[in-house]
Scaffold this motif. Sequence first.
Motif, PDB file in Angstrom:
ATOM      1  N   ALA A 104     -33.304  -3.283 -13.539  1.00  0.00           N
ATOM      2  CA  ALA A 104     -32.963  -2.134 -14.379  1.00  0.00           C
ATOM      3  C   ALA A 104     -33.639  -2.248 -15.744  1.00  0.00           C
ATOM      4  O   ALA A 104     -34.174  -1.255 -16.270  1.00  0.00           O
ATOM      5  N   ALA A 105     -33.651  -3.433 -16.317  1.00  0.00           N
ATOM      6  CA  ALA A 105     -34.309  -3.625 -17.605  1.00  0.00           C
ATOM      7  C   ALA A 105     -35.811  -3.410 -17.489  1.00  0.00           C
ATOM      8  O   ALA A 105     -36.435  -2.822 -18.382  1.00  0.00           O
ATOM      9  N   THR A 106     -36.399  -3.851 -16.382  1.00  0.00           N
ATOM     10  CA  THR A 106     -37.838  -3.656 -16.166  1.00  0.00           C
ATOM     11  C   THR A 106     -38.167  -2.175 -16.053  1.00  0.00           C
ATOM     12  O   THR A 106     -39.180  -1.719 -16.601  1.00  0.00           O
ATOM     13  N   ILE A 107     -37.332  -1.423 -15.392  1.00  0.00           N
ATOM     14  CA  ILE A 107     -37.544   0.020 -15.266  1.00  0.00           C
ATOM     15  C   ILE A 107     -37.454   0.694 -16.635  1.00  0.00           C
ATOM     16  O   ILE A 107     -38.275   1.554 -16.980  1.00  0.00           O
TER      17      ILE A 107
ATOM     18  N   GLY B 173     -40.276   3.174 -21.153  1.00  0.00           N
ATOM     19  CA  GLY B 173     -40.551   3.189 -22.585  1.00  0.00           C
ATOM     20  C   GLY B 173     -42.035   3.031 -22.879  1.00  0.00           C
ATOM     21  O   GLY B 173     -42.606   3.778 -23.675  1.00  0.00           O
ATOM     22  N   PHE B 174     -42.688   2.058 -22.231  1.00  0.00           N
ATOM     23  CA  PHE B 174     -44.125   1.862 -22.416  1.00  0.00           C
ATOM     24  C   PHE B 174     -44.897   3.099 -21.975  1.00  0.00           C
ATOM     25  O   PHE B 174     -45.845   3.516 -22.634  1.00  0.00           O
ATOM     26  N   GLY B 175     -44.508   3.671 -20.852  1.00  0.00           N
ATOM     27  CA  GLY B 175     -45.199   4.864 -20.366  1.00  0.00           C
ATOM     28  C   GLY B 175     -45.060   6.038 -21.315  1.00  0.00           C
ATOM     29  O   GLY B 175     -46.037   6.740 -21.593  1.00  0.00           O
TER      30      GLY B 175
ATOM     31  N   LEU C 237     -45.512  -2.964 -14.775  1.00  0.00           N
ATOM     32  CA  LEU C 237     -44.074  -3.238 -14.750  1.00  0.00           C
ATOM     33  C   LEU C 237     -43.345  -2.371 -13.731  1.00  0.00           C
ATOM     34  O   LEU C 237     -42.425  -2.835 -13.055  1.00  0.00           O
ATOM     35  N   ALA C 238     -43.748  -1.114 -13.628  1.00  0.00           N
ATOM     36  CA  ALA C 238     -43.075  -0.216 -12.686  1.00  0.00           C
ATOM     37  C   ALA C 238     -43.346  -0.619 -11.239  1.00  0.00           C
ATOM     38  O   ALA C 238     -42.484  -0.474 -10.375  1.00  0.00           O
ATOM     39  N   ALA C 239     -44.535  -1.117 -10.978  1.00  0.00           N
ATOM     40  CA  ALA C 239     -44.907  -1.489  -9.609  1.00  0.00           C
ATOM     41  C   ALA C 239     -44.640  -2.960  -9.314  1.00  0.00           C
ATOM     42  O   ALA C 239     -44.973  -3.432  -8.221  1.00  0.00           O
ATOM     43  N   ALA C 240     -44.048  -3.690 -10.234  1.00  0.00           N
ATOM     44  CA  ALA C 240     -43.830  -5.132 -10.071  1.00  0.00           C
ATOM     45  C   ALA C 240     -43.106  -5.507  -8.783  1.00  0.00           C
ATOM     46  O   ALA C 240     -43.509  -6.462  -8.124  1.00  0.00           O
ATOM     47  N   PRO C 241     -42.067  -4.782  -8.375  1.00  0.00           N
ATOM     48  CA  PRO C 241     -41.400  -5.189  -7.137  1.00  0.00           C
ATOM     49  C   PRO C 241     -42.288  -5.058  -5.891  1.00  0.00           C
ATOM     50  O   PRO C 241     -42.106  -5.785  -4.925  1.00  0.00           O
ATOM     51  N   ALA C 242     -43.256  -4.158  -5.935  1.00  0.00           N
ATOM     52  CA  ALA C 242     -44.104  -3.930  -4.766  1.00  0.00           C
ATOM     53  C   ALA C 242     -45.392  -4.746  -4.802  1.00  0.00           C
ATOM     54  O   ALA C 242     -46.077  -4.858  -3.797  1.00  0.00           O
TER      55      ALA C 242
ATOM     56  N   LEU D  96     -52.978  -7.456 -13.746  1.00  0.00           N
ATOM     57  CA  LEU D  96     -52.836  -6.078 -14.204  1.00  0.00           C
ATOM     58  C   LEU D  96     -52.107  -6.024 -15.539  1.00  0.00           C
ATOM     59  O   LEU D  96     -52.520  -5.308 -16.456  1.00  0.00           O
ATOM     60  N   LEU D  97     -51.065  -6.805 -15.676  1.00  0.00           N
ATOM     61  CA  LEU D  97     -50.328  -6.863 -16.936  1.00  0.00           C
ATOM     62  C   LEU D  97     -51.203  -7.435 -18.047  1.00  0.00           C
ATOM     63  O   LEU D  97     -51.207  -6.934 -19.181  1.00  0.00           O
ATOM     64  N   MET D  98     -51.974  -8.460 -17.731  1.00  0.00           N
ATOM     65  CA  MET D  98     -52.847  -9.074 -18.736  1.00  0.00           C
ATOM     66  C   MET D  98     -53.989  -8.146 -19.153  1.00  0.00           C
ATOM     67  O   MET D  98     -54.424  -8.172 -20.308  1.00  0.00           O
ATOM     68  N   VAL D  99     -54.463  -7.309 -18.241  1.00  0.00           N
ATOM     69  CA  VAL D  99     -55.476  -6.307 -18.612  1.00  0.00           C
ATOM     70  C   VAL D  99     -54.885  -5.344 -19.633  1.00  0.00           C
ATOM     71  O   VAL D  99     -55.528  -4.994 -20.625  1.00  0.00           O
ATOM     72  N   GLY D 100     -53.651  -4.910 -19.414  1.00  0.00           N
ATOM     73  CA  GLY D 100     -52.989  -4.035 -20.383  1.00  0.00           C
ATOM     74  C   GLY D 100     -52.828  -4.698 -21.729  1.00  0.00           C
ATOM     75  O   GLY D 100     -53.088  -4.091 -22.776  1.00  0.00           O
TER      76      GLY D 100
END
Length: 89
Positions: free
Chosen positions: A7-10, A15-17, A55-60, A69-73
């Motif tokens: 839930a916190a990740t979502i 927020g970032f989006g 972050l949104a796609a992290a579970p998949a 991908l996170l480090m590119v951001g």
Amino acid sequence: MLTVVQAATIVVALGFGTVGVWTIVTGRVVFPWLRRSVRRPVVWGVGTLVMAVALAAAPALTFTVFVPLLMVGVAVVGFAQVSRPRNGS
């Protein structure tokens, strides 16, 4: 059932989006304390969107896809803060 971490990740991804889209559309960073340090706001917004997608796609995603991908951001956000402004000022 969502865990607290999911839930916190979502919430963080949303927020970032939101901040990324707002920055790209307006050309200004939403947070006043960052406006002076961000030299390329649109690039900064793209970096935050990349982090939001990660972050949104992290579970998949697998770890070997999520972390790069996170480090590119993070790298794009950092580039937006240290690069020279486009208008030469």
